[in-house]
Design an enzyme around this catalytic site. Structure first.
Site, PDB file in Angstrom:
ATOM      1  N   GLY A  28     -51.833 -19.721  37.782  1.00  0.00           N
ATOM      2  CA  GLY A  28     -52.517 -18.742  38.589  1.00  0.00           C
ATOM      3  C   GLY A  28     -51.916 -17.418  38.323  1.00  0.00           C
ATOM      4  N   ASP A  55     -48.938  -5.363  23.703  1.00  0.00           N
ATOM      5  CA  ASP A  55     -47.341  -5.540  24.161  1.00  0.00           C
ATOM      6  C   ASP A  55     -46.759  -4.044  24.282  1.00  0.00           C
ATOM      7  OD1 ASP A  55     -47.699  -5.635  21.357  1.00  0.00           O
ATOM      8  OD2 ASP A  55     -45.816  -6.250  21.206  1.00  0.00           O
ATOM      9  N   ASP A 141     -43.642  -0.224  16.472  1.00  0.00           N
ATOM     10  CA  ASP A 141     -43.637  -1.333  15.422  1.00  0.00           C
ATOM     11  C   ASP A 141     -44.354  -0.868  14.445  1.00  0.00           C
ATOM     12  OD1 ASP A 141     -43.417  -2.977  17.674  1.00  0.00           O
ATOM     13  OD2 ASP A 141     -45.579  -3.952  17.603  1.00  0.00           O
ATOM     14  N   ASP A 173     -37.663  -1.581  15.405  1.00  0.00           N
ATOM     15  CA  ASP A 173     -38.195  -2.718  15.257  1.00  0.00           C
ATOM     16  C   ASP A 173     -37.499  -3.858  14.641  1.00  0.00           C
ATOM     17  OD1 ASP A 173     -40.259  -4.904  15.406  1.00  0.00           O
ATOM     18  OD2 ASP A 173     -41.689  -3.795  13.941  1.00  0.00           O
ATOM     19  N   SER A 344     -48.163 -10.062   8.220  1.00  0.00           N
ATOM     20  CA  SER A 344     -47.545  -9.646   9.267  1.00  0.00           C
ATOM     21  C   SER A 344     -47.742  -8.100   9.340  1.00  0.00           C
ATOM     22  CB  SER A 344     -46.251  -9.931   9.250  1.00  0.00           C
ATOM     23  OG  SER A 344     -45.456  -9.261  10.561  1.00  0.00           O
ATOM     24  N   HIS A 346     -45.118  -6.335  10.752  1.00  0.00           N
ATOM     25  CA  HIS A 346     -43.813  -6.048  11.092  1.00  0.00           C
ATOM     26  C   HIS A 346     -42.973  -5.821   9.614  1.00  0.00           C
ATOM     27  CE1 HIS A 346     -44.313  -5.764  15.486  1.00  0.00           C
ATOM     28  NE2 HIS A 346     -45.097  -7.071  15.252  1.00  0.00           N
ATOM     29  N   HIS A 368     -37.240  -4.519  19.761  1.00  0.00           N
ATOM     30  CA  HIS A 368     -38.256  -5.268  19.673  1.00  0.00           C
ATOM     31  C   HIS A 368     -38.123  -6.817  19.086  1.00  0.00           C
ATOM     32  CE1 HIS A 368     -41.120  -1.746  19.647  1.00  0.00           C
ATOM     33  NE2 HIS A 368     -40.427  -1.761  21.001  1.00  0.00           N
ATOM     34  N   ASP A 420     -51.468 -11.593  39.244  1.00  0.00           N
ATOM     35  CA  ASP A 420     -52.648 -12.400  39.397  1.00  0.00           C
ATOM     36  C   ASP A 420     -53.763 -11.372  39.252  1.00  0.00           C
ATOM     37  OD1 ASP A 420     -54.815 -13.740  40.498  1.00  0.00           O
ATOM     38  OD2 ASP A 420     -53.682 -14.706  41.851  1.00  0.00           O
TER      39      ASP A 420
HETATM   40 ZN   LIG Z   1     -47.749  -3.845  17.440  1.00  0.00          ZN
HETATM   41 ZN   LIG Z   2     -45.138  -5.077  19.403  1.00  0.00          ZN
END
Ligand SMILES: [Zn+2]
Ligand SMILES: [Zn+2]
Length: 532
Positions: A28, A55, A141, A173, A344, A346, A368, A420
């Site tokens: 939930g 994020d 990032d 990062d 990627s 990163h 991170h 929720d």
């Molecule tokens: Zn990112």
């Molecule tokens: Zn990130």
């Protein structure tokens, strides 16, 4: 769930406000945001955003009530934040401030400068925050992409300048510190996709993250070159491609784009579909397409399906199931392990070392990443520069810089808050536990035995309830459930029936709708599937 507060005297700002998506056990729960309790001790004057990934910006609507001032971000980041709010919410729109790299803004005792970095989406910045006690550099990032799709390079000059004039602390990062060498440019996937375009006799269907705008540009360009039309399929990619086009971050030549509903009007060898669902999310486009349950798109044996995204740990099983369904349709499945269709965003070890060399901070704080990655980044930093002191901090740690130097001085509640989304309220851990057993709305457990091969219902389904108010009305409802379950299962395709994950989701959705419509109740429905 990236979020950091920086305070000095009366000045306090937040850097990023991200979300995490819940693992399946968090019943939930739609979203996880950082615990905001500790923010109440500050008067936060601004929220500064590094880039538009969920994020880093997903929690902005939840965090904004704690911020008494503007939200700063680059135009793309701000547009993605804006899409989370009601269009008529003038109060919020007035607070969103667009900034460009090298621009500086002053917030109380701080001056914040935005520095271009490269990552897996356009318009990402690092921050140089000038404080009365020295400059703090926060990378956000990043990776070092020397051939960026949009031609916008990392601002090495300014970063080096800052390093030369002295930086108090670098926050960097750490996501890919355990990868050797360099991560590689976004353009590296072009070769693999060229091969796919050259070899495909049918549709090319590519699943990616809705934020992968560079990847979308690459696919659009190849489609134009190979004379194919592009359709965006799934809400996330449709919305983000519209925002990016409006702002000029995604350029689609005239006549190349078609609607998802038009896909069937074109010969399949003339079409590329860019889809959501790279993580196997049951409601997203590709997982629906894979089981032949999508309104507009069907797979044929000559089609090729490409997974152009990282598998987020925990999603491997769901992704594997979608791949199996695609293979059953006869289509070819391509993913990172087969062709270089993903890179990627990163930086790997060498890129992170380069950042450390350029900035040469007095203090270094790896951020991170999992703790093991932070620890590894700390060791690497010690090798890069003996003069840099490392502060290895965990979530909730308070780092203090004063006349005595820098150190971890305190700890505040951090943790996470479960949201929720259907009620836009918070779900505390205890509430969640209650909900698992005896929640206010009740718990309904349909127990269904299904033949492993046939997908046929083997016995009359059983229904167990907990905390579900039983009276004449609800008991009458419960009596209808076995019939409803049979109908749901009979109405499902063989593939759905023999896939416990899919049939579970279908039963859950059908039963929740049934309770809502018939009684206004929203019990938690937790189907148990027994394969016989
Ligand atoms: Zn990112
Ligand atoms: Zn990130």
């Amino acid at each position: 769930m990236n979020m950091m507060a920086i305070a000095c005297g009366d000045t306090a700002i937040l850097v990023d406000a991200g979300v995490m998506f819940p693992e399946p056990e968090l019943l939930g729960v739609d979203l996880i945001i950082p615990d905001l309790r500790s923010l109440q001790q500050y008067r936060i004057q601004a929220l500064v955003l590094t880039h538009g990934h969920e994020d880093h910006i997903g929690a902005v609507p939840h965090v904004l009530p704690f911020v008494h001032g503007p939200v700063y971000g680059t135009p793309l980041t701000i547009a993605l934040v804006e899409s989370k709010f009601d269009e008529r919410d003038e109060e919020v729109r007035k607070r969103l401030v667009r900034v460009r790299p090298r621009e500086r803004v002053t917030v109380g005792a701080f001056t914040i400068e935005f520095l271009r970095v490269t990552h897996s989406m356009p318009d990402c910045v690092a921050l140089a925050i000038e404080t009365p006690h020295g400059v703090i550099v926060h990378t956000g990032d990043f990776k070092i992409d020397q051939t960026p799709i949009d031609g916008e390079h990392v601002d090495f000059h300014r970063i080096a300048q800052l390093g030369a004039s002295g930086v108090l602390a670098l926050f960097a990062d750490s996501t890919n510190i355990d990868r050797k060498g360099f991560t590689g440019s976004e353009v590296e996937v072009i070769d693999a996709f060229e091969e796919v375009f050259t070899g495909a006799d049918g549709k090319i269907v590519v699943a990616l993250f809705a934020s992968s705008l560079y990847r979308m540009q690459i696919l659009v360009d190849l489609a134009a070159q190979f004379d194919r039309r592009v359709a965006f399929v799934g809400r996330g990619v449709i919305e983000n491609s519209e925002i990016a086009q409006r702002l000029g971050y995604l350029r689609i030549p005239a006549g190349v784009q078609i609607r998802d509903s038009e896909v069937r009007n074109f010969p399949s060898q003339d079409v590329v579909c860019i889809c959501t669902g790279s993580q196997g999310e049951p409601q997203a486009a590709l997982p629906r397409i894979a089981i032949d349950d999508h309104r507009h798109v069907r797979l044929n044996p000559e089609d090729v399906v490409v997974f152009s995204a990282r598998e987020i740990p925990g999603n491997e099983k769901a992704i594997g199931r979608v791949m199996n369904h695609v293979a059953r349709r006869g289509a070819e499945v391509i993913y990172e392990g087969i062709k270089h269709v993903h890179v990627s965003g990163h930086g790997s070890e060498e890129e992170l070392k380069l950042m450390l060399s350029l900035v040469r901070p007095r203090y270094f704080v790896p951020i991170h990443g999992e703790y093991r990655q932070l620890a590894r980044h700390a060791r690497v930093a010690a090798r890069v520069s003996a003069g840099t002191q490392v502060l290895l901090a965990e979530n909730g740690d308070v780092i203090r810089f004063d006349a005595e130097g820098g150190r971890i001085a305190d700890k505040v509640p951090s943790g996470r808050i479960l949201i929720d989304g259907t009620r836009s309220g918070e779900v505390g851990d205890e509430v969640l536990r209650d909900r698992r057993h005896l929640s206010g709305d009740g718990l309904v457990v349909p127990v269904v035995a299904i033949g492993r091969q046939s997908g046929v219902l083997e016995e009359t389904p059983d229904v167990i309830t907990r905390g579900f108010v039983l009276d004449a009305r609800t008991e009458a409802l419960l009596k209808e459930i076995p019939g409803l379950l049979s109908a749901t299962i009979e109405g499902a395709s063989v593939e759905e029936r023999t896939d416990p994950g899919l049939i579970k989701e279908k039963i859950r959705v059908d039963l929740q709708r049934f309770f809502r419509k018939r009684s206004g109740l929203r019990p938690l429905v937790l189907p148990v599937i027994m394969e016989i």
